[in-house]
Design an enzyme around this catalytic site. Structure first.
Site, mmCIF file in Angstrom:
data_model
loop_
_atom_site.group_PDB
_atom_site.id
_atom_site.type_symbol
_atom_site.label_atom_id
_atom_site.label_comp_id
_atom_site.label_asym_id
_atom_site.label_seq_id
_atom_site.Cartn_x
_atom_site.Cartn_y
_atom_site.Cartn_z
ATOM 1 C CG HIS A 274 -1.932 -1.131 1.215
ATOM 2 N ND1 HIS A 274 -2.706 -1.501 0.134
ATOM 3 C CD2 HIS A 274 -2.204 -2.036 2.206
ATOM 4 C CE1 HIS A 274 -3.415 -2.577 0.463
ATOM 5 N NE2 HIS A 274 -3.124 -2.926 1.702
ATOM 6 C CG ASP A 325 -5.370 -6.190 0.014
ATOM 7 O OD1 ASP A 325 -5.373 -7.118 0.833
ATOM 8 O OD2 ASP A 325 -5.253 -5.001 0.356
HETATM 9 ZN ZN LIG Z 1 -3.459 -6.898 2.604
#
Ligand SMILES: [Zn+2]
Length: 446
Positions: A274, A325
């Site tokens: 991220h 994810d």
């Molecule tokens: Zn994750």
């Protein structure tokens, strides 16, 4: 011994057309050229398709596929943010047996293959039984994921991760009980068992890491990174949510990425998931360190995380790859577009990258392979496994594009219906029924 003839194949230097690819019985490339080989290949297959290297999914939590799309109804007047989504995710995590996990992961990995992914890094923290007690085989659930990958036919890098705390310095919450290792030594025992699980499948590898700064004490993050294996990729979530930055400042006196830059010897072996919120100093430091950022634009958009400063990071020489994810979207090209269009929407300019998608493909491939523990910068290399995704050359938009615009036509215009098939180690793992009647049954399973 097998020989493919494709309409065209994309290399670092551009398209080869036609492209002859010879494969040995181990699925490795033995021949790659525009000219047909003089050597005899008993199996010959002519495919009217354009070939890209298979995609790398550098960040997956397989069990979360079991709740994809099921946290989208929001009660009026409630503040439905990342943290309320996380509660829904915990309920999902507590309900899964290893067998459930395997079933969901098989479906997930098949859909990844259907979208052109040939490798996945499984960031795995759902380790223990429903009551929080370790299974007799510490890597019971990791083994289920390896078995799922073997059944689906995707390459997997299992990344068992260390999870210790509920938040910075606080006890873990009861709903996190399946994730927990108390100490680095407990975690290393889990890693050792995971190593044995990986031996079960020839296309499985091992990585390691820590869930996040909020989930493991700072001193134990340092111990894990410094005492852990030096030859495996290290994965960690960082700087996804503003509240996480605020909590980190309160507890450690700085933000997660700044802390990582100051306390770990970050390099190409590290993969930070991220990094949505970066200061100028962090952005420059991260780019300089050559550590990799794993961007998950579908999930980051779905959770309202924020927008990563991709254009600036890329211009500073930063490395990055992509992951799905929570699997709210599974199309790598959709994720490329999310990443690019978010930058365009902010800058009011179209040229995030000047090269028609080459940068997107290159970064995701080369750094995605590093996330798997594979050091191979060549798109297709003699002696390496032939992993590829093949797009339908009969598509009129591709045909009108010509060699100069074919890659952007694929990247900016395609979904899985444009894919003829996906090849892992020289074998068709998925092939569209319309183009391969004999594969119909297999295709319908997808
Ligand atoms: Zn994750």
């Amino acid at each position: 011994m097998k020989l493919f003839q494709f309409s065209a194949l994309f290399t670092e230097e551009g398209w080869i057309s036609p492209a002859y690819v010879g494969i040995n019985t181990s699925g490795e490339i033995t021949y790659l050229d525009q000219v047909q080989p003089s050597e005899l290949f008993p199996d010959f297959e002519k495919i009217d398709g354009y070939v890209l290297p298979g995609f790398q999914n550098a960040h997956s939590h397989a069990f979360q596929y079991g709740m994809a799309g099921m946290a989208e109804t929001h009660m009026p007047g409630t503040d439905d943010d990342f943290w309320s989504w996380r509660e829904a995710m915990y309920r999902c995590a507590l309900s899964f047996s290893p067998d459930d996990m395997k079933k969901v992961a098989v479906q997930l990995y098949q859909h990844m293959l259907r979208n052109g992914y040939t490798e996945v890094a499984e960031f795995h923290y759902l380790h223990h039984d429903k009551d929080g007690k370790p299974y007799a085989n510490l890597a019971e659930t990791g083994t289920a994921l390896i078995e799922a990958a073997a059944e689906a036919g995707i390459k997997i890098t299992l990344v068992p991760v260390f999870y210790q705390r509920g938040n910075f310095g606080t006890e873990f919450y009861p709903q996190q009980r399946r994730f927990i290792s108390a100490t680095p030594d407990d975690y290393f025992n889990l890693l050792e068992s995971s190593k044995k699980a990986v031996d079960y499948y020839e296309n499985a590898r091992l990585g390691f890491g820590v869930h996040s700064l909020r989930a493991v004490d700072a001193v134990d993050i340092i111990a894990t990174a410094t005492k852990g294996p030096t030859d495996l990729p290290f994965h960690i979530h960082a700087a996804e949510q503003l509240k996480e930055l605020e909590d980190c400042r309160n507890h450690l006196g700085t933000t997660p990425v700044d802390w990582l830059l100051n306390n770990l010897d970050l390099n190409e072996r590290f993969h930070l998931i991220h990094c949505t919120h970066l200061s100028d100093k962090e952005l420059e430091g991260l780019a300089r360190s050559k550590a990799n950022v794993v961007l998950c634009p579908g999930t980051e958009g779905n959770l309202g995380d924020g927008i990563f400063r991709l254009k600036e990071y890329h211009e500073a020489g930063g490395n990055w790859s992509i992951g799905t994810d929570s699997h709210i979207s599974l199309n790598p090209l959709e994720d490329f577009r999310w990443m690019d269009y978010a930058q365009r929407l902010m800058s009011h300019k179209r040229n995030t990258f000047a090269d028609g998608g080459k940068t997107l493909l290159h970064q995701a491939l080369v750094n995605g392979r590093k996330a798997m523990g594979v050091d191979n910068k060549s798109y297709f290399k003699i002696g390496s496994a032939f992993d590829a995704v093949v797009y339908n050359a009969k598509n009129l938009l591709y045909r009108q594009a010509g060699p100069d615009h074919l890659l952007p036509a694929i990247i900016y215009n395609s979904d899985s219906t444009n894919i003829l098939g996906t090849i892992v180690a020289g074998e068709w793992i998925f092939r569209d029924a319309e183009y391969c009647p004999s594969c119909k049954q297999a295709s319908l399973n997808y």
